[in-house]
Design a protein around this motif. Structure first.
Motif, PDB file in Angstrom:
ATOM      1  N   ASP A   1      10.416  14.007  23.078  1.00  0.00           N
ATOM      2  CA  ASP A   1       9.851  14.960  22.118  1.00  0.00           C
ATOM      3  C   ASP A   1       9.645  16.341  22.733  1.00  0.00           C
ATOM      4  O   ASP A   1       9.434  17.323  22.014  1.00  0.00           O
TER       5      ASP A   1
ATOM      6  N   ARG B   1      12.030  17.679  18.228  1.00  0.00           N
ATOM      7  CA  ARG B   1      12.087  16.742  17.104  1.00  0.00           C
ATOM      8  C   ARG B   1      12.783  17.443  15.942  1.00  0.00           C
ATOM      9  O   ARG B   1      12.176  17.673  14.881  1.00  0.00           O
TER      10      ARG B   1
ATOM     11  N   ALA C   1      12.505  16.470  12.336  1.00  0.00           N
ATOM     12  CA  ALA C   1      11.213  16.692  11.685  1.00  0.00           C
ATOM     13  C   ALA C   1      10.780  18.149  11.831  1.00  0.00           C
ATOM     14  O   ALA C   1       9.588  18.454  11.801  1.00  0.00           O
ATOM     15  N   ARG C   2      11.752  19.035  11.989  1.00  0.00           N
ATOM     16  CA  ARG C   2      11.505  20.471  12.175  1.00  0.00           C
ATOM     17  C   ARG C   2      10.555  20.711  13.352  1.00  0.00           C
ATOM     18  O   ARG C   2       9.740  21.616  13.359  1.00  0.00           O
ATOM     19  N   ASN C   3      10.678  19.830  14.365  1.00  0.00           N
ATOM     20  CA  ASN C   3       9.889  19.918  15.604  1.00  0.00           C
ATOM     21  C   ASN C   3       8.385  19.835  15.349  1.00  0.00           C
ATOM     22  O   ASN C   3       7.588  20.440  16.066  1.00  0.00           O
ATOM     23  N   ALA C   4       8.014  19.060  14.324  1.00  0.00           N
ATOM     24  CA  ALA C   4       6.593  18.822  14.070  1.00  0.00           C
ATOM     25  C   ALA C   4       5.970  18.150  15.286  1.00  0.00           C
ATOM     26  O   ALA C   4       6.613  17.391  16.011  1.00  0.00           O
TER      27      ALA C   4
ATOM     28  N   SER D   1       4.147  15.720  17.555  1.00  0.00           N
ATOM     29  CA  SER D   1       3.744  14.316  17.676  1.00  0.00           C
ATOM     30  C   SER D   1       2.702  14.210  18.787  1.00  0.00           C
ATOM     31  O   SER D   1       2.506  15.144  19.575  1.00  0.00           O
TER      32      SER D   1
ATOM     33  N   CYS E   1       8.721  25.247  15.136  1.00  0.00           N
ATOM     34  CA  CYS E   1       7.782  24.131  15.024  1.00  0.00           C
ATOM     35  C   CYS E   1       7.114  24.175  13.657  1.00  0.00           C
ATOM     36  O   CYS E   1       6.579  25.211  13.264  1.00  0.00           O
TER      37      CYS E   1
ATOM     38  N   ASP F   1       2.522  16.928  11.908  1.00  0.00           N
ATOM     39  CA  ASP F   1       3.439  16.049  11.199  1.00  0.00           C
ATOM     40  C   ASP F   1       2.764  15.578   9.907  1.00  0.00           C
ATOM     41  O   ASP F   1       2.018  14.597   9.902  1.00  0.00           O
TER      42      ASP F   1
ATOM     43  N   LYS G   1       3.950  14.203   7.218  1.00  0.00           N
ATOM     44  CA  LYS G   1       4.357  12.864   6.801  1.00  0.00           C
ATOM     45  C   LYS G   1       3.542  11.812   7.550  1.00  0.00           C
ATOM     46  O   LYS G   1       3.059  10.838   6.966  1.00  0.00           O
ATOM     47  N   GLY G   2       3.375  12.037   8.840  1.00  0.00           N
ATOM     48  CA  GLY G   2       2.572  11.118   9.638  1.00  0.00           C
ATOM     49  C   GLY G   2       1.117  11.126   9.204  1.00  0.00           C
ATOM     50  O   GLY G   2       0.445  10.083   9.202  1.00  0.00           O
TER      51      GLY G   2
END
Length: 273
Positions: free
Chosen positions: A10, A26, A29-32, A34, A67, A71, A73-74
Motif C-alpha cells: 500500500d 492503492r 481505490a484512488r489511493n485511499a 488503509s 489520494c 476509505d 467504502k471501508g
C-alpha cells in the motif's frame, strides 16, 4: 535507485540521489488510506527524519490520483458491521497519534517535503498534500476537502493548513461547500506552487527535488523552523530565532563555500555541513 521495503504494497518507497519518494499505492481505490498505508507512512517518515541520506521527501500517488483520503467504502462496511471494539476515547487517541505521525511530521520534519499530484487529492489526502512544504500539480488534478459530502468535520490538519494558505473565509467556503478546485485555481490561490502538463509532472518533480537535495541542508532545516514559527509566533520571538539560526548557519561549511563561490563567480557545491 534503491527500493525500500515498507512492509506493505500500500506504500512504496525508494531513495535516489538524496530524494526519498513515498508513493501511496492503492490505485484501484484512488489511493485511499488503509490502516497498513497509514502505519507504513508514519514509519517511513520517522525514519526519513533521522536518516542523513534523505535530503528531501516527495509524497505522491500511484496511477492517476494522489489520494482520495479515508476509505469511505471501508467506513461503510465498518459502520454496517458495528465498527471496531475500541472505545471512542481510544479511537480519538489513535487518530491523534496517526495524524501527528503523518501530516504533523511532514509539516515539522527539518527537511523539505514536496507533494506531487498526478490527480485528485481529497479529504485527508488533501490534508497530507497541504502538510508538505510545496505542491506540484498536473494540470488535470483537482483538490477538494470532500468532508461535508461524507458527514465529517475534517482531519489530518487540513483546517490548519488550508486556513494558513488561503485565509479563514476561503477555507470555510472550501470546507462547507466541498467544491472542486482546479489546478489553475489552486495555483492562483497559492495552494499549488507549480502546475504542469500531466506528462511533464515526473520531470518537474525530479528537477525541483534534485535542486533541493543539492542545496544547503543545514540552512533548509532552520529556514523551515523559522517559517513554521512565523505562522503563529510573536514578532520578537521570530526575530530572535532568526538571529540564532542565521549566526549558526554562518559557521557552516555550506555558507563558507557559497561565499567563496560568489567571489569566484561560480555555482556553490553544498555538502550539507
Amino acid at each position: 535507485m534503491a527500493a525500500i521495503d515498507t512492509g506493505t504494497q500500500d506504500l512504496l518507497a525508494d531513495l535516489d540521489a538524496g530524494v526519498l519518494t513515498l508513493t501511496l499505492n492503492r490505485p484501484e481505490a484512488r489511493n485511499a488510506m488503509s490502516g497498513a498505508m497509514t502505519a507504513a507512512l508514519a514509519d517511513q517518515l520517522a525514519r526519513a527524519e533521522l536518516d542523513p541520506a534523505v535530503k528531501v521527501l516527495v509524497l505522491t500517488g500511484a496511477g492517476k490520483g494522489f489520494c482520495a483520503g479515508g476509505d469511505v467504502k471501508g467506513m461503510d462496511e465498518s459502520n454496517q458491521g458495528g465498527g471496531g471494539a475500541a472505545t471512542i476515547d481510544q479511537a480519538i487517541h489513535r487518530q491523534r497519534v496517526n495524524q501527528r505521525a503523518t501530516a504533523g511530521r511532514l509539516f515539522k520534519m527539518p527537511k523539505p517535503t514536496l507533494a506531487a499530484l498526478p490527480g485528485p487529492a481529497a479529504g485527508a489526502g488533501l490534508s497530507l498534500a497541504l502538510a508538505c512544504d510545496m505542491r506540484i500539480m498536473a494540470s488535470s488534478a483537482i483538490l477538494t476537502t470532500a468532508f461535508a459530502r461524507v458527514g465529517f468535520s475534517g482531519d489530518y490538519g487540513g483546517a490548519y493548513f488550508l486556513t494558513q494558505l488561503v485565509g479563514s473565509a476561503k477555507a470555510r467556503e472550501l470546507y462547507y461547500l466541498s467544491e472542486r478546485v482546479s489546478a489553475e485555481e489552486a495555483l492562483r490561490l497559492g495552494l499549488a506552487n507549480w502546475v504542469v502538463a500531466p506528462e511533464e509532472l515526473a520531470a518537474k518533480v525530479r528537477e525541483v527535488a534534485l535542486r533541493l537535495a543539492g542545496g544547503p541542508t543545514v540552512a533548509y532545516r532552520y529556514m523551515k523552523e523559522n517559517l513554521n514559527r512565523a505562522m503563529s509566533g510573536e514578532v520578537d520571538d521570530c526575530l530572535d530565532l532568526e538571529a540564532t539560526h542565521h549566526v549558526h548557519c554562518g559557521q557552516t561549511d555550506d555558507h563558507k563555500e557559497a561565499a567563496r563561490a560568489f567571489v569566484e563567480k561560480r555555482e556553490p557545491v553544498f555538502t550539507g555541513r
